[in-house]
Design a protein around this motif. Structure first.
Motif, PDB file in Angstrom:
ATOM      1  N   LEU A 167     -15.800 -35.136 -39.170  1.00 44.87           N
ATOM      2  CA  LEU A 167     -16.188 -34.760 -37.816  1.00 44.87           C
ATOM      3  C   LEU A 167     -15.851 -33.293 -37.531  1.00 44.87           C
ATOM      4  O   LEU A 167     -16.646 -32.571 -36.925  1.00 44.87           O
ATOM      5  CB  LEU A 167     -15.498 -35.676 -36.805  1.00 44.87           C
ATOM      6  N   ILE A 168     -14.703 -32.846 -38.000  1.00 45.74           N
ATOM      7  CA  ILE A 168     -14.316 -31.438 -37.844  1.00 45.74           C
ATOM      8  C   ILE A 168     -15.332 -30.537 -38.555  1.00 45.74           C
ATOM      9  O   ILE A 168     -15.783 -29.531 -38.005  1.00 45.74           O
ATOM     10  CB  ILE A 168     -12.886 -31.206 -38.355  1.00 45.74           C
ATOM     11  N   ALA A 169     -15.725 -30.924 -39.755  1.00 45.74           N
ATOM     12  CA  ALA A 169     -16.722 -30.151 -40.507  1.00 45.74           C
ATOM     13  C   ALA A 169     -18.078 -30.186 -39.807  1.00 45.74           C
ATOM     14  O   ALA A 169     -18.785 -29.167 -39.748  1.00 45.74           O
ATOM     15  CB  ALA A 169     -16.846 -30.700 -41.928  1.00 45.74           C
ATOM     16  N   PHE A 170     -18.448 -31.333 -39.258  1.00 48.61           N
ATOM     17  CA  PHE A 170     -19.705 -31.485 -38.521  1.00 48.61           C
ATOM     18  C   PHE A 170     -19.747 -30.536 -37.318  1.00 48.61           C
ATOM     19  O   PHE A 170     -20.737 -29.845 -37.091  1.00 48.61           O
ATOM     20  CB  PHE A 170     -19.851 -32.951 -38.095  1.00 48.61           C
ATOM     21  N   PHE A 171     -18.677 -30.483 -36.557  1.00 48.17           N
ATOM     22  CA  PHE A 171     -18.622 -29.589 -35.393  1.00 48.17           C
ATOM     23  C   PHE A 171     -18.727 -28.132 -35.825  1.00 48.17           C
ATOM     24  O   PHE A 171     -19.411 -27.340 -35.177  1.00 48.17           O
ATOM     25  CB  PHE A 171     -17.332 -29.814 -34.597  1.00 48.17           C
ATOM     26  N   ASP A 172     -18.067 -27.782 -36.901  1.00 50.31           N
ATOM     27  CA  ASP A 172     -18.104 -26.407 -37.393  1.00 50.31           C
ATOM     28  C   ASP A 172     -19.518 -26.038 -37.849  1.00 50.31           C
ATOM     29  O   ASP A 172     -20.035 -24.967 -37.511  1.00 50.31           O
ATOM     30  CB  ASP A 172     -17.102 -26.241 -38.530  1.00 50.31           C
ATOM     31  N   GLU A 173     -20.147 -26.940 -38.587  1.00 49.21           N
ATOM     32  CA  GLU A 173     -21.458 -26.676 -39.162  1.00 49.21           C
ATOM     33  C   GLU A 173     -22.571 -26.691 -38.104  1.00 49.21           C
ATOM     34  O   GLU A 173     -23.406 -25.790 -38.058  1.00 49.21           O
ATOM     35  CB  GLU A 173     -21.746 -27.743 -40.224  1.00 49.21           C
ATOM     36  N   ARG A 178      -8.571 -36.843 -30.655  1.00 47.56           N
ATOM     37  CA  ARG A 178      -7.744 -37.903 -30.056  1.00 47.56           C
ATOM     38  C   ARG A 178      -7.957 -38.023 -28.551  1.00 47.56           C
ATOM     39  O   ARG A 178      -7.764 -39.087 -27.979  1.00 47.56           O
ATOM     40  CB  ARG A 178      -6.271 -37.673 -30.363  1.00 47.56           C
ATOM     41  N   LYS A 179      -8.374 -36.951 -27.904  1.00 49.41           N
ATOM     42  CA  LYS A 179      -8.633 -36.987 -26.462  1.00 49.41           C
ATOM     43  C   LYS A 179      -9.941 -37.710 -26.133  1.00 49.41           C
ATOM     44  O   LYS A 179     -10.199 -38.025 -24.987  1.00 49.41           O
ATOM     45  CB  LYS A 179      -8.685 -35.565 -25.902  1.00 49.41           C
ATOM     46  N   CYS A 180     -10.760 -37.946 -27.135  1.00 52.95           N
ATOM     47  CA  CYS A 180     -12.054 -38.594 -26.945  1.00 52.95           C
ATOM     48  C   CYS A 180     -11.965 -40.071 -27.326  1.00 52.95           C
ATOM     49  O   CYS A 180     -11.211 -40.435 -28.229  1.00 52.95           O
ATOM     50  CB  CYS A 180     -13.116 -37.928 -27.823  1.00 52.95           C
ATOM     51  N   SER A 181     -12.754 -40.887 -26.639  1.00 51.91           N
ATOM     52  CA  SER A 181     -12.785 -42.302 -27.016  1.00 51.91           C
ATOM     53  C   SER A 181     -14.197 -42.791 -27.311  1.00 51.91           C
ATOM     54  O   SER A 181     -14.378 -43.725 -28.077  1.00 51.91           O
ATOM     55  CB  SER A 181     -12.128 -43.177 -25.944  1.00 51.91           C
ATOM     56  N   LYS A 196     -19.763 -34.306 -25.253  1.00 47.78           N
ATOM     57  CA  LYS A 196     -19.314 -33.369 -24.210  1.00 47.78           C
ATOM     58  C   LYS A 196     -18.444 -32.276 -24.824  1.00 47.78           C
ATOM     59  O   LYS A 196     -18.575 -31.098 -24.477  1.00 47.78           O
ATOM     60  CB  LYS A 196     -18.561 -34.123 -23.126  1.00 47.78           C
ATOM     61  N   LEU A 197     -17.571 -32.662 -25.756  1.00 54.91           N
ATOM     62  CA  LEU A 197     -16.732 -31.690 -26.446  1.00 54.91           C
ATOM     63  C   LEU A 197     -17.601 -30.682 -27.205  1.00 54.91           C
ATOM     64  O   LEU A 197     -17.316 -29.493 -27.211  1.00 54.91           O
ATOM     65  CB  LEU A 197     -15.773 -32.427 -27.409  1.00 54.91           C
ATOM     66  N   ALA A 198     -18.654 -31.167 -27.806  1.00 53.97           N
ATOM     67  CA  ALA A 198     -19.542 -30.307 -28.595  1.00 53.97           C
ATOM     68  C   ALA A 198     -20.349 -29.352 -27.724  1.00 53.97           C
ATOM     69  O   ALA A 198     -20.599 -28.217 -28.098  1.00 53.97           O
ATOM     70  CB  ALA A 198     -20.479 -31.151 -29.439  1.00 53.97           C
ATOM     71  N   THR A 199     -20.737 -29.832 -26.554  1.00 57.23           N
ATOM     72  CA  THR A 199     -21.672 -29.048 -25.746  1.00 57.23           C
ATOM     73  C   THR A 199     -20.997 -28.249 -24.638  1.00 57.23           C
ATOM     74  O   THR A 199     -21.664 -27.485 -23.941  1.00 57.23           O
ATOM     75  CB  THR A 199     -22.749 -29.963 -25.135  1.00 57.23           C
ATOM     76  N   ASP A 200     -19.711 -28.407 -24.440  1.00 55.50           N
ATOM     77  CA  ASP A 200     -18.990 -27.619 -23.419  1.00 55.50           C
ATOM     78  C   ASP A 200     -18.686 -26.229 -23.921  1.00 55.50           C
ATOM     79  O   ASP A 200     -18.493 -25.971 -25.047  1.00 55.50           O
ATOM     80  CB  ASP A 200     -17.682 -28.290 -23.021  1.00 55.50           C
ATOM     81  N   LYS A 205     -18.195 -24.583 -33.826  1.00 60.23           N
ATOM     82  CA  LYS A 205     -17.085 -24.820 -32.918  1.00 60.23           C
ATOM     83  C   LYS A 205     -15.923 -25.409 -33.707  1.00 60.23           C
ATOM     84  O   LYS A 205     -16.106 -26.359 -34.461  1.00 60.23           O
ATOM     85  CB  LYS A 205     -17.531 -25.802 -31.830  1.00 60.23           C
ATOM     86  N   GLU A 206     -14.765 -24.807 -33.543  1.00 59.59           N
ATOM     87  CA  GLU A 206     -13.574 -25.305 -34.226  1.00 59.59           C
ATOM     88  C   GLU A 206     -12.857 -26.310 -33.337  1.00 59.59           C
ATOM     89  O   GLU A 206     -12.520 -25.994 -32.193  1.00 59.59           O
ATOM     90  CB  GLU A 206     -12.636 -24.153 -34.569  1.00 59.59           C
ATOM     91  N   ILE A 207     -12.680 -27.514 -33.875  1.00 56.82           N
ATOM     92  CA  ILE A 207     -11.918 -28.541 -33.177  1.00 56.82           C
ATOM     93  C   ILE A 207     -10.849 -29.048 -34.131  1.00 56.82           C
ATOM     94  O   ILE A 207     -10.907 -28.799 -35.336  1.00 56.82           O
ATOM     95  CB  ILE A 207     -12.799 -29.713 -32.695  1.00 56.82           C
TER      96      ILE A 207
END
Length: 74
Positions: A42-48, A60-63, A70-74, A52-54
């Motif tokens: 998931l971290i690699a997916f967000f980066d690619e 853990r804040k997401c369920s 929302k994390l991806a698009t904010d 965005k670096e997460i």
């Protein structure tokens, strides 16, 4: 990116077999495919996809998948 497209790419990233069953309300940690490796994927997916670096703390804040979207698009 729309939520539906995000769900499809999320499913591909962590190799979910039945992605048709996924919705924004799906609790991703309850998926059979979810494991500790999924966090790294998931971290690699967000980066690619979003440049965005997460980290684990962000995840853990997401369920639900919608929370991740929302994390991806904010």
């Amino acid at each position: 990116m729309e939520l539906k497209e995000f769900i499809a790419k999320f499913a591909e990233a962590i190799e979910v077999e039945n992605q048709e069953a996924l919705t924004g309300d799906t609790e991703f940690r309850q998926l059979d495919e979810w494991s500790s490796l999924s966090t790294m994927l998931l971290i690699a997916f967000f980066d690619e996809e979003f440049e965005k670096e997460i980290g684990g703390t962000d995840i853990r804040k997401c369920s639900t998948i919608a929370d991740l979207y929302k994390l991806a698009t904010d």
